[in-house]
Design an enzyme around this catalytic site. Sequence first.
Site, PDB file in Angstrom:
ATOM      1  N   ASP A 109      13.370 -34.794 -19.488  1.00  0.00           N
ATOM      2  CA  ASP A 109      14.014 -35.157 -20.851  1.00  0.00           C
ATOM      3  C   ASP A 109      13.034 -34.214 -21.884  1.00  0.00           C
ATOM      4  OD1 ASP A 109      12.773 -38.325 -20.602  1.00  0.00           O
ATOM      5  OD2 ASP A 109      11.683 -36.713 -21.412  1.00  0.00           O
ATOM      6  N   HIS A 126       9.627 -32.537 -11.805  1.00  0.00           N
ATOM      7  CA  HIS A 126      11.021 -32.447 -11.559  1.00  0.00           C
ATOM      8  C   HIS A 126      11.584 -31.388 -12.302  1.00  0.00           C
ATOM      9  CE1 HIS A 126      10.762 -36.614  -9.372  1.00  0.00           C
ATOM     10  NE2 HIS A 126      10.232 -35.720  -8.499  1.00  0.00           N
ATOM     11  N   ASN A 236       5.359 -51.541 -15.714  1.00  0.00           N
ATOM     12  CA  ASN A 236       6.949 -51.592 -15.544  1.00  0.00           C
ATOM     13  C   ASN A 236       7.502 -52.934 -15.867  1.00  0.00           C
ATOM     14  OD1 ASN A 236       9.561 -51.621 -13.967  1.00  0.00           O
ATOM     15  ND2 ASN A 236       8.777 -49.966 -12.765  1.00  0.00           N
TER      16      ASN A 236
HETATM   17  N1  APR Z   1       9.354 -50.388 -19.780  1.00  0.00           N
HETATM   18  C1  APR Z   1       8.586 -49.985 -18.177  1.00  0.00           C
HETATM   19  N2  APR Z   1       9.402 -49.982 -17.234  1.00  0.00           N
HETATM   20  C2  APR Z   1      10.979 -49.558 -17.335  1.00  0.00           C
HETATM   21  C3  APR Z   1      11.488 -49.630 -18.646  1.00  0.00           C
HETATM   22  C4  APR Z   1      10.771 -49.927 -19.844  1.00  0.00           C
HETATM   23  N3  APR Z   1      11.091 -50.083 -21.031  1.00  0.00           N
HETATM   24  N4  APR Z   1      12.681 -49.657 -18.322  1.00  0.00           N
HETATM   25  C5  APR Z   1      12.870 -49.724 -17.061  1.00  0.00           C
HETATM   26  N5  APR Z   1      11.766 -49.701 -16.535  1.00  0.00           N
HETATM   27  C6  APR Z   1      11.479 -49.304 -15.026  1.00  0.00           C
HETATM   28  C7  APR Z   1      12.316 -49.868 -13.932  1.00  0.00           C
HETATM   29  O1  APR Z   1      12.156 -51.208 -13.648  1.00  0.00           O
HETATM   30  C8  APR Z   1      12.341 -48.973 -12.975  1.00  0.00           C
HETATM   31  O2  APR Z   1      11.475 -49.530 -11.925  1.00  0.00           O
HETATM   32  O3  APR Z   1      11.600 -47.785 -14.865  1.00  0.00           O
HETATM   33  C9  APR Z   1      11.857 -47.633 -13.512  1.00  0.00           C
HETATM   34  C10 APR Z   1      13.093 -46.486 -13.595  1.00  0.00           C
HETATM   35  O4  APR Z   1      13.410 -46.313 -12.204  1.00  0.00           O
HETATM   36  P1  APR Z   1      14.092 -45.139 -11.464  1.00  0.00           P
HETATM   37  O5  APR Z   1      15.487 -45.156 -12.580  1.00  0.00           O
HETATM   38  O6  APR Z   1      14.137 -45.006 -10.338  1.00  0.00           O
HETATM   39  O7  APR Z   1      13.793 -43.754 -12.257  1.00  0.00           O
HETATM   40  P2  APR Z   1      12.618 -43.075 -11.798  1.00  0.00           P
HETATM   41  O8  APR Z   1      11.377 -43.768 -11.000  1.00  0.00           O
HETATM   42  O9  APR Z   1      11.871 -42.239 -12.684  1.00  0.00           O
HETATM   43  O10 APR Z   1      13.187 -42.042 -10.672  1.00  0.00           O
HETATM   44  C11 APR Z   1      12.405 -41.030 -10.219  1.00  0.00           C
HETATM   45  O11 APR Z   1      14.308 -40.063  -9.030  1.00  0.00           O
HETATM   46  O12 APR Z   1      16.525 -39.500  -8.889  1.00  0.00           O
HETATM   47  C12 APR Z   1      14.989 -38.988  -8.967  1.00  0.00           C
HETATM   48  O13 APR Z   1      14.674 -37.075 -10.153  1.00  0.00           O
HETATM   49  C13 APR Z   1      14.954 -38.332 -10.232  1.00  0.00           C
HETATM   50  O14 APR Z   1      12.808 -38.144 -11.550  1.00  0.00           O
HETATM   51  C14 APR Z   1      13.841 -38.994 -10.960  1.00  0.00           C
HETATM   52  C15 APR Z   1      13.106 -39.638  -9.694  1.00  0.00           C
END
Ligand code: APR
Length: 269
Positions: A109, A126, A236
Site C-alpha cells: 500500500d 510483495h 496482533n
Molecule cells: N492491529 C494489529 N493486528 C491487526 C489489526 C490491528 N489493528 N487488524 C488486524 N490485525 C491482524 C489480524 O489479526 C491478522 O493476524 O493482522 C493480520 C492480518 O492478516 P492477513 O489478512 O492474513 O494479512 P497478512 O498477514 O499481511 O497477509 C500476508 O498474504 O495474501 C498475501 O500478499 C498478501 O501480503 C499479503 C500476505
Amino acid sequence: MEAVLAACRAALVRPGPVIALTGAGVSAESGIPTFRGKEGYWTIGARDYHPQELATQAAFRAMPWEVWAWYLYRRSVCRRAQPNAGHHALARLALELPDRFALVTQNVDGLHRRAGSPDAQTFPIHGDISLMRCAADCVLDRWLIPDAVPDLAKGDAVAAPVQALLVCPRCGGMARPHVLWFDESYDEPRFHLDTVRRLARGAALVVIAGTSAQTTLPWHVVQLAASAGATLVDVNLEDNPFGDLAAGSGGVIRGPAADALTAIAAALI
Ligand code: APR
C-alpha cells in the site's frame, strides 16, 4: 506490555539489525482491508469473484484487464488512506537507528513510504501497488503508474484510453502491476529476498506486527532470526503462529498495532 518493552530494550544491547516485519494489520487502522480478516480481500472476494485467482500470472495472461481493474481498484483504496501512528512510529525508528533498523513489509500500500520510512531501510517483499513494470520483463525497472490512470471503483473496467497508458516505457509492450502473485517466487532484484534473509541471520530483535503468518518469506525471516538468537516480539489483535514463537522469546502484545508500535518505538529510541 511493560515486559515486552523491557525485552526490546534488552535486545538493543546486542549487536545486529533491528527488524520490523509488518503485515496488513498495520494498515487496518488506516482503513485498508486486511486479506484474511472478516472483511478481508481474500474473504469478501470469495462471494462475487476469486481475487486469489486474480492475483496470479496465469490470470494476467488469460484476462489482463480484469487483473488490472482489480489492482487499480485496490490502488484507489490505498491512495485514499493515510499512514497511521504505527507507520509513523516505524519511520521514526528508522531515522533514529539509521545503521541498524530495517523494515520488512508485506504491504503493497505504500503507507510506510508515505509516513517517511527511508527507501534504503524499507524492503517491500510483495511489491508496491503504485508501481508497474514490463509484463515481459524486458528490463527489471519499475515505474510509477501514471497519474493520468484514474482511481477505479470495485467492478469498474479499464477503459481503452487507460489501457494505452499501462505500457512498458522501454519496449512499448504491456505493463503489469509490480506485486508478487501466488504463482510466482520471491527474488532479490524485485522482492529483496537475499537482503532480508541476510538481515535476519544477524538480527538482534524482530518486531512482528499485524500479520497472520501465512506466507513463506516472513517465516524464513523469523526462523533465521530465531536461530540467530534474536528476540522476537509479536503485535496482533489475535493469536497467530508467530505469536507462539514470540511467547517463548520477547513476548506478545495483543492489541492495535498503532498504539503498540508507538510504545515500542518510544522504548527503543
Ligand atoms: N492491529 C494489529 N493486528 C491487526 C489489526 C490491528 N489493528 N487488524 C488486524 N490485525 C491482524 C489480524 O489479526 C491478522 O493476524 O493482522 C493480520 C492480518 O492478516 P492477513 O489478512 O492474513 O494479512 P497478512 O498477514 O499481511 O497477509 C500476508 O498474504 O495474501 C498475501 O500478499 C498478501 O501480503 C499479503 C500476505
